[in-house]
Design a protein around this motif. Structure first.
Motif, PDB file in Angstrom:
ATOM      1  N   UNK A  33      45.927  45.991  53.144  1.00 43.33           N
ATOM      2  CA  UNK A  33      45.059  45.653  52.025  1.00 43.33           C
ATOM      3  C   UNK A  33      45.802  45.709  50.714  1.00 43.33           C
ATOM      4  N   UNK A  34      45.382  44.843  49.797  1.00 44.94           N
ATOM      5  CA  UNK A  34      45.935  44.849  48.449  1.00 44.94           C
ATOM      6  C   UNK A  34      44.916  44.263  47.496  1.00 44.94           C
ATOM      7  N   UNK A  35      44.615  44.985  46.438  1.00 45.10           N
ATOM      8  CA  UNK A  35      43.634  44.498  45.483  1.00 45.10           C
ATOM      9  C   UNK A  35      42.266  44.352  46.134  1.00 45.10           C
ATOM     10  N   UNK A  36      41.675  43.185  46.007  1.00 44.41           N
ATOM     11  CA  UNK A  36      40.355  42.930  46.574  1.00 44.41           C
ATOM     12  C   UNK A  36      40.416  42.333  47.974  1.00 44.41           C
ATOM     13  N   UNK A  37      41.622  42.222  48.543  1.00 45.44           N
ATOM     14  CA  UNK A  37      41.794  41.532  49.816  1.00 45.44           C
ATOM     15  C   UNK A  37      42.354  42.454  50.888  1.00 45.44           C
ATOM     16  N   UNK A  38      41.923  42.194  52.139  1.00 47.06           N
ATOM     17  CA  UNK A  38      42.485  42.901  53.286  1.00 47.06           C
ATOM     18  C   UNK A  38      42.951  41.870  54.305  1.00 47.06           C
ATOM     19  N   UNK A  39      43.806  42.302  55.203  1.00 47.74           N
ATOM     20  CA  UNK A  39      44.343  41.436  56.257  1.00 47.74           C
ATOM     21  C   UNK A  39      44.082  42.095  57.592  1.00 47.74           C
ATOM     22  N   UNK A  45      43.113  36.875  56.289  1.00 46.46           N
ATOM     23  CA  UNK A  45      42.731  37.599  55.090  1.00 46.46           C
ATOM     24  C   UNK A  45      41.226  37.501  54.841  1.00 46.46           C
ATOM     25  N   UNK A  46      40.689  38.567  54.233  1.00 45.08           N
ATOM     26  CA  UNK A  46      39.268  38.644  53.922  1.00 45.08           C
ATOM     27  C   UNK A  46      39.093  39.228  52.522  1.00 45.08           C
ATOM     28  N   UNK A  47      38.093  38.735  51.813  1.00 48.99           N
ATOM     29  CA  UNK A  47      37.704  39.319  50.536  1.00 48.99           C
ATOM     30  C   UNK A  47      36.818  40.522  50.825  1.00 48.99           C
ATOM     31  N   UNK A  48      37.248  41.704  50.430  1.00 46.07           N
ATOM     32  CA  UNK A  48      36.524  42.934  50.714  1.00 46.07           C
ATOM     33  C   UNK A  48      35.401  43.114  49.700  1.00 46.07           C
ATOM     34  N   UNK A  49      34.174  42.899  50.144  1.00 44.69           N
ATOM     35  CA  UNK A  49      33.024  43.012  49.246  1.00 44.69           C
ATOM     36  C   UNK A  49      32.171  44.238  49.562  1.00 44.69           C
ATOM     37  N   UNK A  50      32.791  45.226  50.189  1.00 46.32           N
ATOM     38  CA  UNK A  50      32.149  46.517  50.400  1.00 46.32           C
ATOM     39  C   UNK A  50      32.907  47.617  49.667  1.00 46.32           C
ATOM     40  N   UNK A 377      18.740  43.787  54.608  1.00 49.07           N
ATOM     41  CA  UNK A 377      19.400  43.883  53.308  1.00 49.07           C
ATOM     42  C   UNK A 377      20.911  43.895  53.479  1.00 49.07           C
ATOM     43  N   UNK A 378      21.590  43.153  52.611  1.00 51.87           N
ATOM     44  CA  UNK A 378      23.055  43.130  52.595  1.00 51.87           C
ATOM     45  C   UNK A 378      23.513  43.674  51.254  1.00 51.87           C
ATOM     46  N   UNK A 379      24.502  44.558  51.291  1.00 54.39           N
ATOM     47  CA  UNK A 379      25.061  45.129  50.066  1.00 54.39           C
ATOM     48  C   UNK A 379      26.378  44.451  49.732  1.00 54.39           C
ATOM     49  N   UNK A 380      26.578  44.195  48.457  1.00 60.09           N
ATOM     50  CA  UNK A 380      27.850  43.696  47.959  1.00 60.09           C
ATOM     51  C   UNK A 380      28.370  44.673  46.909  1.00 60.09           C
ATOM     52  N   UNK A 381      29.602  45.113  47.078  1.00 63.03           N
ATOM     53  CA  UNK A 381      30.219  46.026  46.108  1.00 63.03           C
ATOM     54  C   UNK A 381      31.717  45.761  46.112  1.00 63.03           C
ATOM     55  N   UNK A 382      32.152  44.616  45.606  1.00 60.69           N
ATOM     56  CA  UNK A 382      33.579  44.301  45.630  1.00 60.69           C
ATOM     57  C   UNK A 382      34.361  45.222  44.696  1.00 60.69           C
ATOM     58  N   UNK A 383      35.649  45.381  44.931  1.00 65.46           N
ATOM     59  CA  UNK A 383      36.465  46.155  43.991  1.00 65.46           C
ATOM     60  C   UNK A 383      36.369  45.568  42.588  1.00 65.46           C
ATOM     61  N   UNK A 384      36.518  46.427  41.594  1.00 65.31           N
ATOM     62  CA  UNK A 384      36.382  45.988  40.203  1.00 65.31           C
ATOM     63  C   UNK A 384      37.569  45.139  39.744  1.00 65.31           C
ATOM     64  N   UNK A 385      38.569  44.993  40.593  1.00 63.63           N
ATOM     65  CA  UNK A 385      39.711  44.130  40.271  1.00 63.63           C
ATOM     66  C   UNK A 385      39.468  42.685  40.695  1.00 63.63           C
ATOM     67  N   UNK A 386      38.319  42.398  41.274  1.00 65.33           N
ATOM     68  CA  UNK A 386      38.001  41.027  41.679  1.00 65.33           C
ATOM     69  C   UNK A 386      38.016  40.106  40.459  1.00 65.33           C
ATOM     70  N   UNK A 387      38.324  38.827  40.672  1.00 66.96           N
ATOM     71  CA  UNK A 387      38.412  37.870  39.567  1.00 66.96           C
ATOM     72  C   UNK A 387      37.184  36.970  39.521  1.00 66.96           C
ATOM     73  N   UNK A 388      37.049  36.228  38.426  1.00 64.63           N
ATOM     74  CA  UNK A 388      35.953  35.260  38.314  1.00 64.63           C
ATOM     75  C   UNK A 388      36.018  34.237  39.442  1.00 64.63           C
ATOM     76  N   UNK A 389      37.217  33.728  39.719  1.00 66.49           N
ATOM     77  CA  UNK A 389      37.367  32.714  40.771  1.00 66.49           C
ATOM     78  C   UNK A 389      36.959  33.281  42.129  1.00 66.49           C
ATOM     79  N   UNK A 390      37.287  34.545  42.354  1.00 66.64           N
ATOM     80  CA  UNK A 390      36.919  35.156  43.633  1.00 66.64           C
ATOM     81  C   UNK A 390      35.420  35.409  43.722  1.00 66.64           C
ATOM     82  N   UNK A 391      34.782  35.744  42.600  1.00 62.61           N
ATOM     83  CA  UNK A 391      33.320  35.863  42.577  1.00 62.61           C
ATOM     84  C   UNK A 391      32.692  34.522  42.948  1.00 62.61           C
ATOM     85  N   UNK A 392      33.184  33.457  42.346  1.00 59.09           N
ATOM     86  CA  UNK A 392      32.632  32.133  42.632  1.00 59.09           C
ATOM     87  C   UNK A 392      32.833  31.757  44.092  1.00 59.09           C
TER      88      UNK A 392
END
Length: 407
Positions: A33-39, A45-50, A377-392
């Motif tokens: 894992x690095x930043x908002x992403x894990x492998x 690769x996956x965007x970690x939104x937990x 219910x689904x929870x989303x809590x991505x790391x605070x280092x996520x970017x605008x492009x990744x949010x979109x």
């Protein structure tokens, strides 16, 4: 051991055979894992939104936290509290300053911190308030989640958390979350504390009614009762403020912190309060072999430094608004309700469409990691280092996953 060689070497298979079945993980094996992403172990690769339930607020392997931990690893890792170490004092001072309090009681996990806060509240009740011995009561909220120890599940209202674990610890009274009238009625001369999450995370990111936290603060002050704020998930930048209580300009008597306090590197938790509260503890009355260890303190100091500038709080506020607008746009497309504060959201999906688990599995197939709770219910809590492009991109995948379920 049974099974083929491949099965015996597969981490999921090994966990299924040798690990206690107290979790039901999403079917992915993460190896980096690095930043908002894990492998995963196959290289996908996956965007970690937990973000490990907010323990990874600063992302995977944040360089400043890793550097602090690595430096400490090369010097000293553990002394126990039988001796001083050169990291604990500065950590306590810096965290106390961040919270605007006098003292810090360092522990390891969030559940330990909640247990510790309850012990402190009872001791304060007997020593300071004058509650008769063994009669202290604590008011708690319906729908709460504070951990998994016997005492903490004793006042859970989740049948799954309680079933089969009694007899339970006495001394707790339940009131509906958000009901100030019920809270006022529940407080009497034996009440030493009100314990609540400023935002109920495990319940599905349940937000308090406007003004509720101020009413809790007012009642606690008027009735000489400690306000204990469990900010293990909501604190340290997640909601767009350092602490979620700040959204109503409320200062509790006790902050209970954990998860992100260790920067996703080591378990770190803490009870933070003024000396008139934490000062009731004396040598031999409470402790932890690993609580306040040099590794934990070094990582915690790095986290406090990251929060000091306010950059992460502001990122959570701005990007959280972008997330909220995008989630609101999904209403009527399988989404029944959205609750969002900072970079933290609870999404209720139409049960006719499928379960929260089913949606998380569709998101997994699209490269997004999320987790369900309470059925739909689904929870989303991505790391605070996520970017605008990744949010979109996350919002695009969520819309597509909902469409997948509707087919």
């Amino acid at each position: 051991m049974t099974g083929t060689v491949e099965e015996r070497q597969d981490p999921r298979a090994l966990e299924a055979v040798h690990g206690a079945h107290n979790y039901h993980p999403i079917p992915v094996v993460i190896s980096a894992g690095e930043g908002a992403w894990v492998t995963d172990s196959s290289g996908r690769r996956y965007l970690d939104c937990l973000a490990a339930y907010s323990a990874l607020n600063f992302g995977h392997r944040h360089p400043e936290v890793v550097a602090a931990a690595a430096d400490q690893l090369g010097r000293l890792t553990l002394t126990s509290r039988a001796f001083h170490n050169d990291q604990l004092g500065p950590f306590c001072a810096e965290l106390a300053a961040l919270a605007g309090k006098d003292m810090v009681l360092p522990m390891n996990t969030g559940a330990e911190a909640v247990e510790s806060a309850l012990k402190v509240a009872r001791k304060w009740g007997y020593d300071v308030k004058g509650v008769p011995p063994d009669q202290a009561t604590v008011v708690v909220m319906e729908g709460n989640f504070h951990g998994r120890t016997i005492s903490l599940v004793s006042f859970s209202t989740d049948p799954e958390a309680r079933g089969g674990f009694g007899p339970f610890t006495p001394g707790f009274r339940h009131v509906p979350y958000g009901d100030e009238v019920a809270l006022a009625e529940a407080i009497d001369e034996t009440t030493v504390a009100v314990l609540l999450e400023p935002v109920q995370g495990e319940a599905g990111v349940i937000l308090p009614p406007p003004g509720y936290l101020r009413q809790v603060r007012r009642l606690c002050t008027e009735r000489n009762v400690l306000m204990l704020a469990d900010e293990v998930q909501s604190g340290l930048g997640r909601t767009g403020r350092t602490f979620a209580c700040e959204h109503e300009d409320v200062v509790p008597d006790v902050y209970i912190l954990g998860k992100a306090l260790g920067g996703g590197v080591v378990p770190v938790s803490a009870v933070v309060a003024d000396s008139d509260v934490l000062g009731v503890l004396h040598p031999g009355q409470h402790g932890s072999t690993f609580g306040g260890n040099p590794m934990a303190a070094a990582a915690g100091r790095a986290v406090v430094r990251l929060l000091a500038s306010g950059e992460f709080q502001e990122r959570a506020r701005l990007l959280g608004e972008r997330l909220r607008v995008g989630l609101d746009a999904l209403s009527g497309r399988g989404v029944l309700a959205v609750r969002c504060t900072g970079l933290w959201a609870g999404i209720d999906i139409d049960p006719a469409l499928g379960t929260g688990r089913a949606l998380c599995e569709r998101l997994l197939a699209r490269g997004v990691l999320a987790k369900d709770t309470h059925g739909s219910t689904v929870r989303l809590a991505p790391p605070l280092v996520i970017t605008e492009a990744e949010i979109d991109w996350l919002l695009e995948q969520l819309a597509a996953a909902l469409a997948d379920l509707s087919r």
